[in-house]
Motif scaffolding. Sequence first.
Motif, PDB file in Angstrom:
ATOM      1  N   LEU A  39       0.825  -1.204   0.000  1.00 20.28           N
ATOM      2  CA  LEU A  39       0.000   0.000   0.000  1.00 20.28           C
ATOM      3  C   LEU A  39       0.862   1.258   0.000  1.00 20.28           C
ATOM      4  CD1 LEU A  39      -2.843  -1.050   2.471  1.00 20.28           C
ATOM      5  CD2 LEU A  39      -3.137  -0.413   0.069  1.00 20.28           C
ATOM      6  N   GLU A  40       1.965   1.226   0.729  1.00 20.61           N
ATOM      7  CA  GLU A  40       2.869   2.381   0.739  1.00 20.61           C
ATOM      8  C   GLU A  40       3.472   2.608  -0.648  1.00 20.61           C
ATOM      9  OE1 GLU A  40       5.685   1.463   3.766  1.00 20.61           O
ATOM     10  OE2 GLU A  40       4.320   1.958   5.424  1.00 20.61           O
ATOM     11  N   ARG A  41       3.841   1.533  -1.323  1.00 18.74           N
ATOM     12  CA  ARG A  41       4.405   1.658  -2.670  1.00 18.74           C
ATOM     13  C   ARG A  41       3.363   2.190  -3.653  1.00 18.74           C
ATOM     14  NH1 ARG A  41       5.307  -3.242  -3.530  1.00 18.74           N
ATOM     15  NH2 ARG A  41       3.782  -3.717  -5.141  1.00 18.74           N
ATOM     16  N   ALA A  50       0.827   4.024  -2.947  1.00 18.63           N
ATOM     17  CA  ALA A  50       0.567   5.433  -2.618  1.00 18.63           C
ATOM     18  C   ALA A  50       1.647   6.332  -3.219  1.00 18.63           C
ATOM     19  CB  ALA A  50       0.502   5.605  -1.108  1.00 18.63           C
ATOM     20  N   ARG A  51       2.900   5.906  -3.147  1.00 16.81           N
ATOM     21  CA  ARG A  51       3.993   6.689  -3.754  1.00 16.81           C
ATOM     22  C   ARG A  51       3.805   6.797  -5.264  1.00 16.81           C
ATOM     23  NH1 ARG A  51       7.226   3.674  -0.199  1.00 16.81           N
ATOM     24  NH2 ARG A  51       7.866   2.288  -1.909  1.00 16.81           N
ATOM     25  N   GLN A  52       3.440   5.675  -5.883  1.00 11.17           N
ATOM     26  CA  GLN A  52       3.216   5.683  -7.331  1.00 11.17           C
ATOM     27  C   GLN A  52       2.086   6.627  -7.709  1.00 11.17           C
ATOM     28  OE1 GLN A  52       2.526   1.535  -8.076  1.00 11.17           O
ATOM     29  NE2 GLN A  52       4.705   1.048  -8.270  1.00 11.17           N
ATOM     30  N   LYS A  53       1.058   6.660  -6.896  1.00  5.35           N
ATOM     31  CA  LYS A  53      -0.066   7.554  -7.168  1.00  5.35           C
ATOM     32  C   LYS A  53       0.359   9.008  -7.033  1.00  5.35           C
ATOM     33  CE  LYS A  53      -4.546   8.263  -7.806  1.00  5.35           C
ATOM     34  NZ  LYS A  53      -5.268   7.819  -9.014  1.00  5.35           N
ATOM     35  N   ARG A  54       1.100   9.312  -5.966  1.00  7.31           N
ATOM     36  CA  ARG A  54       1.546  10.696  -5.740  1.00  7.31           C
ATOM     37  C   ARG A  54       2.476  11.171  -6.840  1.00  7.31           C
ATOM     38  NH1 ARG A  54       2.136   8.892  -0.342  1.00  7.31           N
ATOM     39  NH2 ARG A  54       4.392   8.644  -0.683  1.00  7.31           N
ATOM     40  N   ASN A  55       3.347  10.278  -7.292  1.00 10.92           N
ATOM     41  CA  ASN A  55       4.343  10.652  -8.301  1.00 10.92           C
ATOM     42  C   ASN A  55       3.827  10.533  -9.727  1.00 10.92           C
ATOM     43  OD1 ASN A  55       6.116  11.003  -6.180  1.00 10.92           O
ATOM     44  ND2 ASN A  55       6.993   8.953  -6.345  1.00 10.92           N
ATOM     45  N   GLY A  56       2.597  10.060  -9.882  1.00 11.59           N
ATOM     46  CA  GLY A  56       2.041   9.884 -11.217  1.00 11.59           C
ATOM     47  C   GLY A  56       2.723   8.815 -12.021  1.00 11.59           C
ATOM     48  N   GLN A  57       3.400   7.870 -11.323  1.00 10.55           N
ATOM     49  CA  GLN A  57       4.136   6.821 -12.026  1.00 10.55           C
ATOM     50  C   GLN A  57       3.227   5.715 -12.544  1.00 10.55           C
ATOM     51  OE1 GLN A  57       6.632   5.803  -8.665  1.00 10.55           O
ATOM     52  NE2 GLN A  57       8.386   6.816  -9.577  1.00 10.55           N
ATOM     53  N   ASN A  58       2.096   5.552 -11.895  1.00  6.36           N
ATOM     54  CA  ASN A  58       1.284   4.378 -12.179  1.00  6.36           C
ATOM     55  C   ASN A  58      -0.174   4.728 -11.946  1.00  6.36           C
ATOM     56  OD1 ASN A  58       0.028   1.890 -12.275  1.00  6.36           O
ATOM     57  ND2 ASN A  58       1.662   0.820 -11.193  1.00  6.36           N
ATOM     58  N   ARG A  59      -0.981   4.651 -13.007  1.00  5.87           N
ATOM     59  CA  ARG A  59      -2.396   4.995 -12.870  1.00  5.87           C
ATOM     60  C   ARG A  59      -3.137   4.035 -11.952  1.00  5.87           C
ATOM     61  NH1 ARG A  59      -6.523   3.910 -16.170  1.00  5.87           N
ATOM     62  NH2 ARG A  59      -5.218   3.343 -17.945  1.00  5.87           N
ATOM     63  N   ALA A  60      -2.557   2.848 -11.708  1.00  8.70           N
ATOM     64  CA  ALA A  60      -3.175   1.891 -10.794  1.00  8.70           C
ATOM     65  C   ALA A  60      -2.701   2.082  -9.362  1.00  8.70           C
ATOM     66  CB  ALA A  60      -2.881   0.462 -11.241  1.00  8.70           C
ATOM     67  N   GLY A  61      -1.962   3.166  -9.114  1.00  7.78           N
ATOM     68  CA  GLY A  61      -1.570   3.460  -7.742  1.00  7.78           C
ATOM     69  C   GLY A  61      -2.796   3.765  -6.894  1.00  7.78           C
ATOM     70  N   LEU A  62      -2.622   3.638  -5.584  1.00  9.51           N
ATOM     71  CA  LEU A  62      -3.740   3.866  -4.671  1.00  9.51           C
ATOM     72  C   LEU A  62      -3.340   4.929  -3.652  1.00  9.51           C
ATOM     73  CD1 LEU A  62      -4.860   0.196  -3.907  1.00  9.51           C
ATOM     74  CD2 LEU A  62      -6.083   1.870  -5.298  1.00  9.51           C
ATOM     75  N   ALA A  63      -4.160   5.935  -3.502  1.00  9.03           N
ATOM     76  CA  ALA A  63      -3.948   6.951  -2.481  1.00  9.03           C
ATOM     77  C   ALA A  63      -5.125   6.874  -1.516  1.00  9.03           C
ATOM     78  CB  ALA A  63      -3.854   8.339  -3.118  1.00  9.03           C
ATOM     79  N   LEU A  64      -4.954   6.116  -0.442  1.00  9.08           N
ATOM     80  CA  LEU A  64      -6.033   5.852   0.492  1.00  9.08           C
ATOM     81  C   LEU A  64      -5.766   6.515   1.828  1.00  9.08           C
ATOM     82  CD1 LEU A  64      -6.379   2.021  -0.207  1.00  9.08           C
ATOM     83  CD2 LEU A  64      -7.732   3.857  -1.221  1.00  9.08           C
ATOM     84  N   LYS A  65      -6.831   6.937   2.497  1.00  7.89           N
ATOM     85  CA  LYS A  65      -6.686   7.478   3.839  1.00  7.89           C
ATOM     86  C   LYS A  65      -6.208   6.366   4.779  1.00  7.89           C
ATOM     87  CE  LYS A  65     -10.222  11.056   3.311  1.00  7.89           C
ATOM     88  NZ  LYS A  65     -11.511  11.591   3.825  1.00  7.89           N
ATOM     89  N   GLU A  66      -5.565   6.789   5.853  1.00  7.62           N
ATOM     90  CA  GLU A  66      -4.959   5.822   6.777  1.00  7.62           C
ATOM     91  C   GLU A  66      -5.994   4.856   7.348  1.00  7.62           C
ATOM     92  OE1 GLU A  66      -2.225   5.848  10.833  1.00  7.62           O
ATOM     93  OE2 GLU A  66      -2.368   7.646   9.581  1.00  7.62           O
ATOM     94  N   ASP A  67      -7.188   5.361   7.685  1.00  2.57           N
ATOM     95  CA  ASP A  67      -8.202   4.481   8.265  1.00  2.57           C
ATOM     96  C   ASP A  67      -8.701   3.461   7.246  1.00  2.57           C
ATOM     97  OD1 ASP A  67      -9.442   6.581   6.830  1.00  2.57           O
ATOM     98  OD2 ASP A  67     -11.347   6.211   7.848  1.00  2.57           O
ATOM     99  N   VAL A  68      -8.758   3.862   5.969  1.00  2.00           N
ATOM    100  CA  VAL A  68      -9.184   2.928   4.925  1.00  2.00           C
ATOM    101  C   VAL A  68      -8.117   1.859   4.705  1.00  2.00           C
ATOM    102  CG1 VAL A  68      -9.835   2.681   2.495  1.00  2.00           C
ATOM    103  CG2 VAL A  68     -10.623   4.671   3.803  1.00  2.00           C
ATOM    104  N   GLN A  69      -6.847   2.272   4.703  1.00  2.00           N
ATOM    105  CA  GLN A  69      -5.762   1.302   4.577  1.00  2.00           C
ATOM    106  C   GLN A  69      -5.833   0.259   5.683  1.00  2.00           C
ATOM    107  OE1 GLN A  69      -1.754   2.634   3.797  1.00  2.00           O
ATOM    108  NE2 GLN A  69      -2.471   4.607   3.043  1.00  2.00           N
ATOM    109  N   ARG A  70      -6.106   0.720   6.914  1.00  2.00           N
ATOM    110  CA  ARG A  70      -6.191  -0.205   8.047  1.00  2.00           C
ATOM    111  C   ARG A  70      -7.329  -1.198   7.843  1.00  2.00           C
ATOM    112  NH1 ARG A  70      -2.758  -2.410  10.877  1.00  2.00           N
ATOM    113  NH2 ARG A  70      -3.959  -4.238  10.297  1.00  2.00           N
TER     114      ARG A  70
END
Length: 290
Positions: A84-86, A88-108
């Motif tokens: 999930l951390e990887r 999220a980084r991909q999503k933030r950096n625009g490296q991968n359209r399948a990246g996930l940027a989820l809130k911490e509670d959703v990740q849990r």
Amino acid sequence: MSSSVEEFVELLEGNETEVDLVKLADRAQHGVPSKVRGAVWAHLLGTVSADKSNEASVSRAQLAEYQALDKSDAALERKATLCLERLARQKRNGQNRAGLALKEDVQRKLINVLLAFSSHRRDTAYEFKVAHLHMLAHIAVCVSDEAAIFALFVKLQQLVAVHFGPTRIDKQVARLMGLLRQLMPELHAHFDEEEVPPNWAVPWLRHLLASQLPTKLVLRLWDVYFSCDDGLDLHVFVCLAILREISDSLLEQDGEAIEQTLARLPRIDIGQIVAQAYNLRRDALNNGQV
């Protein structure tokens, strides 16, 4: 034509004794508004009772079952957390359209559900898949309750196992590739020439395009699958319809570019894709190709 939130609410709450699943499924095929999608899916997949006299007891039993499951697999938890951390980084950096940027509670929640699912599968060892995080993330867009996410994910995995499980996946991949050769011979030949292996077909089929399409399109596609008795049988033809839709672009690409496109599909009109899929299945049936 798609129905409004109010029309779905009337179907879900208008009758004091039961929900009419036939009418609900008929409406859902044309798309479900985001505000009621979770409730509609729960009824269509049977994780909520259509009989309202049993609804509360079924929900209590569902919660008790979920709470009782062991969620203490440290190795799986670490693997899912790092993944999930990887993403999220991909999503933030625009490296991968399948990246996930989820809130911490959703990740849990997603990690807890994966841990519970691993414990739930007592008969076979659970093999972690990144695509399972995508599938769960799509469900979590529609449902906030952790036990309800788990119930929907279990049901979804059961449906996938029937059509694309370990004893079926090789046959289904062969079916998809055979139909591709018959219906789109030029594209099939191009894949051969560019030495594109059929590996892409396995995640397409087993994970219902959860990693290849944006969430909005996945949810619209799953509306169709969950509302039809033969929903997942249509999936092979949805894959074929997508290939036909993007075939002009694929025919201009080399092998590496093709694999990248198949891993991250461009935006498409799901309504048109589903309509094409029904036509392709009808034609294949008429021609004895199924």
